[in-house]
Design an enzyme around this catalytic site. Structure first.
Site, PDB file in Angstrom:
ATOM      1  N   LYS A  49       2.997   7.260  13.861  1.00  0.00           N
ATOM      2  CA  LYS A  49       1.603   7.087  13.416  1.00  0.00           C
ATOM      3  C   LYS A  49       1.525   6.018  12.327  1.00  0.00           C
ATOM      4  CE  LYS A  49      -1.111   9.186  10.270  1.00  0.00           C
ATOM      5  NZ  LYS A  49      -1.969   8.054   9.870  1.00  0.00           N
ATOM      6  N   THR A  74       1.040  13.270  -0.872  1.00  0.00           N
ATOM      7  CA  THR A  74       1.094  13.492   0.580  1.00  0.00           C
ATOM      8  C   THR A  74       2.485  13.975   0.985  1.00  0.00           C
ATOM      9  OG1 THR A  74      -0.368  11.576   0.766  1.00  0.00           O
ATOM     10  CG2 THR A  74       0.509  12.468   2.806  1.00  0.00           C
ATOM     11  N   GLU A 109      -4.134   4.784   9.244  1.00  0.00           N
ATOM     12  CA  GLU A 109      -5.336   4.669  10.081  1.00  0.00           C
ATOM     13  C   GLU A 109      -6.101   3.369   9.864  1.00  0.00           C
ATOM     14  OE1 GLU A 109      -4.413   6.922   7.936  1.00  0.00           O
ATOM     15  OE2 GLU A 109      -6.057   7.936   6.907  1.00  0.00           O
ATOM     16  N   GLU A 139       9.938   8.918   1.606  1.00  0.00           N
ATOM     17  CA  GLU A 139      10.036   7.715   0.751  1.00  0.00           C
ATOM     18  C   GLU A 139       8.694   7.581   0.053  1.00  0.00           C
ATOM     19  OE1 GLU A 139      12.706   6.031   0.273  1.00  0.00           O
ATOM     20  OE2 GLU A 139      13.917   6.884   1.885  1.00  0.00           O
ATOM     21  N   GLY A 146       4.966   7.082   1.971  1.00  0.00           N
ATOM     22  CA  GLY A 146       3.593   7.107   1.477  1.00  0.00           C
ATOM     23  C   GLY A 146       3.553   7.695   0.082  1.00  0.00           C
ATOM     24  N   GLY A 147       2.417   8.234  -0.287  1.00  0.00           N
ATOM     25  CA  GLY A 147       2.234   8.739  -1.640  1.00  0.00           C
ATOM     26  C   GLY A 147       2.976  10.050  -1.887  1.00  0.00           C
ATOM     27  N   CYS A 159       5.569  -0.225  -3.258  1.00  0.00           N
ATOM     28  CA  CYS A 159       6.072   1.003  -3.889  1.00  0.00           C
ATOM     29  C   CYS A 159       7.027   0.695  -5.035  1.00  0.00           C
ATOM     30  CB  CYS A 159       6.749   1.867  -2.848  1.00  0.00           C
ATOM     31  SG  CYS A 159       7.977   0.975  -1.897  1.00  0.00           S
ATOM     32  N   GLU A 215       1.048   5.945 -10.781  1.00  0.00           N
ATOM     33  CA  GLU A 215       1.155   4.814  -9.859  1.00  0.00           C
ATOM     34  C   GLU A 215      -0.256   4.344  -9.515  1.00  0.00           C
ATOM     35  OE1 GLU A 215       2.178   5.427  -5.689  1.00  0.00           O
ATOM     36  OE2 GLU A 215       3.589   3.763  -5.842  1.00  0.00           O
TER      37      GLU A 215
HETATM   38  P1  NAD Z   1      -0.750   8.049   1.770  1.00  0.00           P
HETATM   39  O1  NAD Z   1       0.247   9.056   1.380  1.00  0.00           O
HETATM   40  O2  NAD Z   1      -2.187   8.321   1.496  1.00  0.00           O
HETATM   41  O3  NAD Z   1      -0.685   7.742   3.337  1.00  0.00           O
HETATM   42  C1  NAD Z   1       0.495   7.361   3.973  1.00  0.00           C
HETATM   43  C2  NAD Z   1       0.447   7.829   5.411  1.00  0.00           C
HETATM   44  O4  NAD Z   1       0.382   9.244   5.420  1.00  0.00           O
HETATM   45  C3  NAD Z   1      -0.776   7.341   6.190  1.00  0.00           C
HETATM   46  O5  NAD Z   1      -0.375   7.063   7.522  1.00  0.00           O
HETATM   47  C4  NAD Z   1      -1.698   8.535   6.155  1.00  0.00           C
HETATM   48  O6  NAD Z   1      -2.581   8.606   7.240  1.00  0.00           O
HETATM   49  C5  NAD Z   1      -0.711   9.685   6.200  1.00  0.00           C
HETATM   50  N1  NAD Z   1      -1.201  10.937   5.635  1.00  0.00           N
HETATM   51  C6  NAD Z   1      -2.166  11.117   4.688  1.00  0.00           C
HETATM   52  N2  NAD Z   1      -2.347  12.433   4.459  1.00  0.00           N
HETATM   53  C7  NAD Z   1      -1.487  13.097   5.255  1.00  0.00           C
HETATM   54  C8  NAD Z   1      -1.184  14.474   5.469  1.00  0.00           C
HETATM   55  N3  NAD Z   1      -1.819  15.446   4.804  1.00  0.00           N
HETATM   56  N4  NAD Z   1      -0.225  14.798   6.354  1.00  0.00           N
HETATM   57  C9  NAD Z   1       0.444  13.843   7.018  1.00  0.00           C
HETATM   58  N5  NAD Z   1       0.192  12.527   6.882  1.00  0.00           N
HETATM   59  C10 NAD Z   1      -0.747  12.148   6.003  1.00  0.00           C
HETATM   60  O7  NAD Z   1      -0.261   6.715   1.096  1.00  0.00           O
HETATM   61  P2  NAD Z   1      -0.944   5.289   1.153  1.00  0.00           P
HETATM   62  O8  NAD Z   1      -2.028   5.248   0.161  1.00  0.00           O
HETATM   63  O9  NAD Z   1      -1.233   4.930   2.570  1.00  0.00           O
HETATM   64  O10 NAD Z   1       0.302   4.381   0.703  1.00  0.00           O
HETATM   65  C11 NAD Z   1       0.601   4.148  -0.605  1.00  0.00           C
HETATM   66  C12 NAD Z   1       1.779   5.001  -1.055  1.00  0.00           C
HETATM   67  O11 NAD Z   1       2.930   4.757  -0.269  1.00  0.00           O
HETATM   68  C13 NAD Z   1       2.184   4.647  -2.470  1.00  0.00           C
HETATM   69  O12 NAD Z   1       2.392   5.819  -3.204  1.00  0.00           O
HETATM   70  C14 NAD Z   1       3.491   3.894  -2.282  1.00  0.00           C
HETATM   71  O13 NAD Z   1       4.343   3.917  -3.397  1.00  0.00           O
HETATM   72  C15 NAD Z   1       4.066   4.574  -1.100  1.00  0.00           C
HETATM   73  N6  NAD Z   1       5.088   3.742  -0.459  1.00  0.00           N
HETATM   74  C16 NAD Z   1       6.401   4.081  -0.614  1.00  0.00           C
HETATM   75  C17 NAD Z   1       7.399   3.300  -0.040  1.00  0.00           C
HETATM   76  C18 NAD Z   1       8.866   3.651  -0.215  1.00  0.00           C
HETATM   77  O14 NAD Z   1       9.678   3.078   0.488  1.00  0.00           O
HETATM   78  N7  NAD Z   1       9.222   4.556  -1.112  1.00  0.00           N
HETATM   79  C19 NAD Z   1       7.042   2.164   0.703  1.00  0.00           C
HETATM   80  C20 NAD Z   1       5.706   1.847   0.847  1.00  0.00           C
HETATM   81  C21 NAD Z   1       4.721   2.648   0.257  1.00  0.00           C
END
Ligand code: NAD
Length: 494
Positions: free
Chosen positions: A177, A234, A180, A252, A230-231, A286, A387
């Site tokens: 996935k 999450t 979005e 990650e 992601g965050g 990140c 962050e």
């Molecule tokens: P996010 O956590 O909001 O979303 C990331 C992904 O998770 C998206 O595809 C989203 O649709 C999905 N998601 C959201 N809620 C979910 C849930 N309840 N269950 C399952 N999936 C869900 O993050 P974002 O705002 O898209 O990205 C930014 C974050 O990603 C920042 O915190 C950044 O530091 C982190 N990031 C980390 C790395 C790493 O390698 N450590 C790399 C890139 C980004």
């Protein structure tokens, strides 16, 4: 009218079960650049069923493929991607807002990632053990099964590759996935997966929101592993919803990384990297060096030079000639960044430059925020602790080496960090004291497919992507014991 972007499930391009769709927006001008189907749990069910079948069925063509054959498919994917690099980079700019030069690097890195894991697929991974009895003990690494993979929007194509390449190289099947709001390059990439001839059901693409599609993936009993970038908030939700069947989980997550500059650093190099550390990718990286720690004696001069150069950064649409920094990815992200800038002012930091949404002329159509620097910060301020994931730098001033280390580690995150000094011994001391997974000495941001990527503390759950670690994350270890003295054991006398 352009076609609606579809999901790729069981080797077929399909609409969402509900028929719902979502418009995809160019963050540089808010124009609609595409429409895609919006999935839900029903689509996840179909994709997981297809992935299960491709993994579990004894007659599955995927399970019959040798590692070398999987490698050939990945090499073919890399070649295809490379031959369409321009189109992919262009699309990535439209969807994510990043400057073209960054998108071009992403596509090139994505090709290299595919080739790295294609190469690794055929390399030895087992170990033999000398044990006390007439046994030969050894291990083999096997695929985990169905892997669900979820990525964010900051590096749509590259993050997809960090997930798909090792999972497929190891022989898993996947349900993937994208974020979005940035699905377009991933949809195009799945077209290449179809073209090179992966058996159906091996790689499945579902589209949609995190709270519906992502949540369904992480809780699904048919999924053996969930891999998430992601965050941190999450990530914790995903960990919770994965416990039902004790999925393997890789997380990650976010960061608030310190970039430490000592007085003896090469001045212009350190200034240059401080800019790169925070403002590359509009700060939506990140590992961004979002906290700049300056030794007290050089702080005023360093800040002056930094501000002077920051004001010259060319902000514009990613495709415009000469653009060095693009818009933020979405209105939501822009609002979040502006909120933190407000908080920084309210909590008493000094705004040294930037701090506003750019509204002159065509800028008003997009989500552009000036590169922003705060000085006179304290460690309890939100802009120092949280962050922000945008072009906002918090400058902190330290007294000596011990103070720098303490301040650098005063965070719940532990993703990355850097240190600038010409004293080699000091550099190594400081970096070894840093509680972070990815570090640089006199550099920032360089990332290699060959080397492990991941964070300490709340920046992840201990696993690593990339390198051999990245492949191991997609395998189970099986112990095999071979009896070399085949005779009855006689444990029971009669
Ligand atoms: P996010 O956590 O909001 O979303 C990331 C992904 O998770 C998206 O595809 C989203 O649709 C999905 N998601 C959201 N809620 C979910 C849930 N309840 N269950 C399952 N999936 C869900 O993050 P974002 O705002 O898209 O990205 C930014 C974050 O990603 C920042 O915190 C950044 O530091 C982190 N990031 C980390 C790395 C790493 O390698 N450590 C790399 C890139 C980004």
């Amino acid at each position: 009218m352009a076609e609606i972007g579809r999901m790729y499930i069981d080797g077929a391009w399909v609409p969402s079960a509900s028929g719902a769709t979502r418009e995809i927006i160019n963050p540089a001008d808010q124009s609609v650049i595409g429409t895609v189907y919006e999935g839900d749990a029903a689509d996840v069910d179909k994709a997981v069923a297809a992935a299960r079948k491709a993994f579990d069925e004894p007659s599955s063509p995927w399970r019959a493929l040798k590692a070398g054959e999987r490698a050939s498919l990945l090499f073919a994917l890399a070649d295809k991607l490379e031959s369409e690099a321009k189109e992919f980079a262009h699309l990535e700019v439209l969807d994510s807002g990043k400057p073209l030069r960054e998108a071009e690097c992403d596509v090139s890195d994505a090709c290299n990632c595919l080739r790295y894991y294609a190469g690794l697929a055929t390399k030895p991974m087992g170990v033999t053990y000398e044990v006390p009895e007439d046994m030969q003990a050894l291990t083999v690494r096997e695929p985990i099964g169905v892997c669900a993979q979820i990525v964010p929007w900051n590096y749509p194509l590259l993050m997809a590759m960090w997930k798909l390449a090792p999972a497929l190289a190891a022989g898993n099947t996947v349900v993937f996935k994208p974020a979005e709001i940035t699905p377009l390059t991933t949809i195009k990439f799945f077209g290449l997966i179809e073209d090179v001839g992966f058996p159906k059901g091996v790689a499945n693409l579902v589209l949609g929101a995190g709270a519906t599609v992502g949540a369904a993936m992480s809780a699904h009993p048919g999924v053996d592993k969930i891999a998430f970038t992601g965050g941190t908030v999450t990530g914790k939700k995903i960990l919770e919803s994965s416990v039902g069947n004790l999925k393997r989980v890789s997380l990650e997550l976010g960061g608030k990384s310190p970039n430490i500059v000592f007085a003896d650093a090469d001045f212009e190099t350190a200034v240059d990297y401080a800019l790169f550390a925070i403002f590359a990718g509009q700060g939506q990286i990140c590992a961004a060096g979002s906290r700049l720690l300056l030794e007290k004696s050089i702080a005023p001069k360093f800040i002056d030079r930094l501000v002077e150069r920051t004001k010259k950064i060319v902000v514009g649409p990613g495709l415009a000639e000469g653009t060095e920094m693009g818009p933020l990815v979405s209105e939501r992200q822009m609002e979040k960044v502006l909120h933190y800038i407000d908080l920084g002012i309210k909590e008493g930091a000094t705004l040294a430059c930037g701090g506003h949404r750019m509204m002159e002329g065509d800028f008003a159509k997009g989500f552009f925020v000036e590169p922003t620097i705060f000085t006179d910060t304290t460690e309890d301020m939100s802009i120092v602790k949280d962050e922000i994931f945008g072009p906002v730098l918090a400058v902190q001033v330290f007294e000596d080496e011990a103070d720098a280390i303490r301040m650098a580690n005063n965070t719940r995150y532990g993703l990355a960090g850097a240190c600038f000094t010409q004293d080699g011994a000091k550099a190594l001391r400081v970096i070894k004291a840093l509680r972070a997974g990815i570090t640089w000495i006199n550099g920032y941001h360089s990332t290699y497919n060959e080397a492990p990527w991941g964070g300490y503390k709340e920046s992840g759950n201990g696993g690593r992507e990339l390198g051999t670690y990245g492949l191991e994350e997609y395998t189970e270890v099986k112990q095999i014991n071979i009896n070399t003295n085949v005779c009855p054991i006689g444990w029971f006398a009669n």
